[in-house]
Design a protein around this motif. Sequence first.
Motif, PDB file in Angstrom:
ATOM      1  N   ASP A 244      -0.217  14.458   4.652  1.00 31.79           N
ATOM      2  CA  ASP A 244       0.246  13.155   4.130  1.00 31.79           C
ATOM      3  C   ASP A 244       1.568  12.741   4.779  1.00 31.79           C
ATOM      4  O   ASP A 244       1.789  11.558   5.078  1.00 31.79           O
ATOM      5  CB  ASP A 244       0.430  13.225   2.606  1.00 31.79           C
TER       6      ASP A 244
ATOM      7  N   ALA B 161       1.223  11.222   8.134  1.00 26.68           N
ATOM      8  CA  ALA B 161       0.859   9.799   8.025  1.00 26.68           C
ATOM      9  C   ALA B 161       2.063   8.949   7.625  1.00 26.68           C
ATOM     10  O   ALA B 161       2.332   7.901   8.234  1.00 26.68           O
ATOM     11  CB  ALA B 161      -0.276   9.637   7.017  1.00 26.68           C
ATOM     12  N   GLU B 162       2.812   9.431   6.601  1.00 34.52           N
ATOM     13  CA  GLU B 162       3.979   8.651   6.123  1.00 34.52           C
ATOM     14  C   GLU B 162       5.004   8.427   7.225  1.00 34.52           C
ATOM     15  O   GLU B 162       5.614   7.373   7.320  1.00 34.52           O
ATOM     16  CB  GLU B 162       4.659   9.392   4.965  1.00 34.52           C
ATOM     17  N   ARG B 163       5.201   9.455   8.082  1.00 29.35           N
ATOM     18  CA  ARG B 163       6.204   9.345   9.171  1.00 29.35           C
ATOM     19  C   ARG B 163       5.593   8.766  10.444  1.00 29.35           C
ATOM     20  O   ARG B 163       6.227   8.783  11.499  1.00 29.35           O
ATOM     21  CB  ARG B 163       6.809  10.734   9.471  1.00 29.35           C
ATOM     22  N   ARG B 164       4.325   8.412  10.375  1.00 28.92           N
ATOM     23  CA  ARG B 164       3.599   7.838  11.521  1.00 28.92           C
ATOM     24  C   ARG B 164       3.691   8.730  12.760  1.00 28.92           C
ATOM     25  O   ARG B 164       4.035   8.278  13.864  1.00 28.92           O
ATOM     26  CB  ARG B 164       4.122   6.431  11.855  1.00 28.92           C
ATOM     27  N   LEU B 165       3.373   9.997  12.573  1.00 24.41           N
ATOM     28  CA  LEU B 165       3.462  10.953  13.682  1.00 24.41           C
ATOM     29  C   LEU B 165       2.125  11.139  14.403  1.00 24.41           C
ATOM     30  O   LEU B 165       2.023  11.933  15.339  1.00 24.41           O
ATOM     31  CB  LEU B 165       3.943  12.320  13.155  1.00 24.41           C
ATOM     32  N   GLN B 166       1.107  10.392  13.961  1.00 23.91           N
ATOM     33  CA  GLN B 166      -0.224  10.607  14.547  1.00 23.91           C
ATOM     34  C   GLN B 166      -0.218  10.429  16.064  1.00 23.91           C
ATOM     35  O   GLN B 166      -0.941  11.134  16.770  1.00 23.91           O
ATOM     36  CB  GLN B 166      -1.256   9.630  13.945  1.00 23.91           C
ATOM     37  N   ALA B 167       0.616   9.505  16.561  1.00 20.13           N
ATOM     38  CA  ALA B 167       0.619   9.234  18.004  1.00 20.13           C
ATOM     39  C   ALA B 167       1.104  10.444  18.804  1.00 20.13           C
ATOM     40  O   ALA B 167       0.786  10.591  19.988  1.00 20.13           O
ATOM     41  CB  ALA B 167       1.503   8.029  18.298  1.00 20.13           C
TER      42      ALA B 167
ATOM     43  N   ILE C 156      -6.412  10.024   8.121  1.00 17.59           N
ATOM     44  CA  ILE C 156      -5.132   9.505   8.630  1.00 17.59           C
ATOM     45  C   ILE C 156      -5.191   9.217  10.135  1.00 17.59           C
ATOM     46  O   ILE C 156      -4.181   8.939  10.774  1.00 17.59           O
ATOM     47  CB  ILE C 156      -3.939  10.447   8.295  1.00 17.59           C
TER      48      ILE C 156
END
Length: 223
Positions: free
Chosen positions: A38, A41-47, A66
């Motif tokens: 989670d 996703a919250e920190r937008r680290l998917q990239a 996510i």
Amino acid sequence: MSPQDAAKRAAAEAALQYIEPGEVLGVGTGSTVNHFIDLIAERRLQADIPGAVSSSNASTERLHKIGVKVLDLNQTGTLSLYVDGADEANRHLQLIKGGGAALTREKIVAAASRKFVCIVDESKLVGVLGKFPLPVEVIPMARSYVGRELTRLGGRPVFREGVTTDNGNVILDVHGLDIVDPVRLENEINGLAGVVCVGLFARRPADVLIVGSPSGTHVLKAA
Ligand code: 5RP
């Protein structure tokens, strides 16, 4: 959020700094790891994460949600980092795992990773492993035989009703063990015919143990 949940989230948050951008990530199973996913996703680290190897169908589903691609360990080779929780941990970073029945895949991903960062709340840290019943994944036809052998080793195995692992097997939870020599017991149980995996992570302990509490975290590292 309960204090225990806050402690799990704190440990998960501290593990984010171990993520190496561009590297495939090993991801474990359980409520502490759910916080980790989670937070990605919250920190937008998917990239930063080209893909993940997951230790369970449950984590695979959460990663997909996510937007993190889930990869086959056979295609990725050695992983640089594996993040997972535990049911108990000692100061040598040896663990009991498998409360969520994902122990076999967890042990495979841990073995195939250069660094294993384990995230727990402070209630999981113990002097001697064994208060938490030790999970053992067993081929269904070997259940009674393995149960008798585990009794011979001094434990009280209890069949985990209604649970089939992601690999189609059953779990025996072994109560009453005082695990003073975790490596020896891991080897002994691994050697029983019909045992797929024992939830003792002693031969391959964690490299880093992040212990969370509601007020923060502290970190133990392998000697
Ligand atoms: C699953 C596991 C988990 O890591 C372990 O059960 C800890 O779970 P949680 O983070 O929910 O306390 O070994 O097989």
